[in-house]
Design a protein around this motif. Structure first.
Motif, mmCIF file in Angstrom:
data_model
loop_
_atom_site.group_PDB
_atom_site.id
_atom_site.type_symbol
_atom_site.label_atom_id
_atom_site.label_comp_id
_atom_site.label_asym_id
_atom_site.label_seq_id
_atom_site.Cartn_x
_atom_site.Cartn_y
_atom_site.Cartn_z
ATOM 1 N N LEU A 1 -1.350 -0.834 7.360
ATOM 2 C CA LEU A 1 -0.138 -1.480 7.859
ATOM 3 C C LEU A 1 -0.465 -2.603 8.845
ATOM 4 O O LEU A 1 0.207 -3.638 8.869
ATOM 5 C CB LEU A 1 0.781 -0.454 8.515
ATOM 6 C CG LEU A 1 1.425 0.538 7.554
ATOM 7 C CD1 LEU A 1 2.062 1.687 8.317
ATOM 8 C CD2 LEU A 1 2.446 -0.151 6.673
ATOM 9 N N ASP B 1 -4.312 -2.906 -0.084
ATOM 10 C CA ASP B 1 -5.367 -1.909 -0.251
ATOM 11 C C ASP B 1 -6.406 -2.361 -1.285
ATOM 12 O O ASP B 1 -7.576 -1.981 -1.195
ATOM 13 C CB ASP B 1 -4.751 -0.567 -0.658
ATOM 14 C CG ASP B 1 -5.705 0.601 -0.475
ATOM 15 O OD1 ASP B 1 -6.421 0.636 0.552
ATOM 16 O OD2 ASP B 1 -5.742 1.477 -1.365
ATOM 17 N N ARG C 1 -1.897 -5.624 6.655
ATOM 18 C CA ARG C 1 -0.980 -6.249 5.698
ATOM 19 C C ARG C 1 -0.205 -7.356 6.423
ATOM 20 O O ARG C 1 0.466 -7.129 7.399
ATOM 21 C CB ARG C 1 0.005 -5.231 5.129
ATOM 22 C CG ARG C 1 0.738 -5.788 3.912
ATOM 23 C CD ARG C 1 2.224 -5.553 3.919
ATOM 24 N NE ARG C 1 2.956 -6.060 5.051
ATOM 25 C CZ ARG C 1 3.403 -7.322 5.182
ATOM 26 N NH1 ARG C 1 3.152 -8.232 4.282
ATOM 27 N NH2 ARG C 1 4.098 -7.670 6.261
ATOM 28 N N LEU D 1 1.795 -2.870 0.008
ATOM 29 C CA LEU D 1 0.734 -2.011 0.543
ATOM 30 C C LEU D 1 -0.410 -1.831 -0.441
ATOM 31 O O LEU D 1 -1.580 -1.902 -0.061
ATOM 32 C CB LEU D 1 1.301 -0.645 0.939
ATOM 33 C CG LEU D 1 2.182 -0.614 2.176
ATOM 34 C CD1 LEU D 1 2.618 0.815 2.467
ATOM 35 C CD2 LEU D 1 1.477 -1.212 3.382
#
Length: 179
Positions: A6, A105, A9, A101
């Motif tokens: 988080l 990743d 991002r 997300l």
């Protein structure tokens, strides 16, 4: 690990020309499909767009905030089935965020393009413009487009000490949260 994801991002609007591999797109789509949904209605429809001509058309969806799609290798348009659920906006928003997300990743970058409640021009809404380009039936409403690609710019991770703690209350609004 989720907090690290988080923090890193960030909304990125500049991408390299490298295409996003189909395997990574499938993983991103799986993440969205794993999103929780009110009453298990799953009202989202996801349209994967990689064709340059169509991306260029989508980049013109609204006067501000979509032009960077002209240089993105991929966009996923998140549409809600208004006939399937009265909370399609919420369900689709969750699915769209999971796209972000998972892209992060996988070492990709992304940026949300808001469509709902935005105008294309004085005669047409942004969702209607996008619906026409994608041949959507009237019950499917485009909520947002998520641009995805390999980043051509880097942004620092968010510093947790700079986050708005004044937005958190304890027991009632205005009582500061004390950790």
């Amino acid at each position: 690990m989720l907090l690290d994801l988080l923090r890193t991002r960030r909304s990125v609007r500049r991408y390299t020309e490298q295409p996003v591999e189909t395997e990574k797109i499938n993983q991103i789509l799986e993440a969205a499909r794993l999103a929780p949904s009110s009453k298990s209605k799953w009202p989202w429809q996801l349209v994967v767009v990689r064709e340059r001509e169509r991306l260029d058309q989508l980049a013109a969806a609204k006067p501000h905030g979509a032009a960077f799609l002209k240089h993105a290798p991929l966009a996923i348009v998140v549409c809600g089935d208004t006939a399937a659920s009265d909370v399609w906006v919420e369900d689709c928003s969750i699915a769209a965020f999971l796209l972000h997300l998972e892209a992060t990743d996988l070492g990709l970058a992304s940026c949300w393009v808001q469509l709902r409640l935005r105008e294309h021009d004085e005669q047409q809404s942004a969702p209607d413009y996008v619906a026409r380009i994608l041949h959507l039936p009237p019950h499917l409403q485009p909520l947002a487009m998520v641009a995805i690609g390999y980043p051509a710019e880097s942004k620092a991770a968010l510093d947790p000490t700079e986050l708005r703690k004044d937005r958190i209350s304890s027991e009632r609004l205005g009582e500061p949260w004390r950790s």
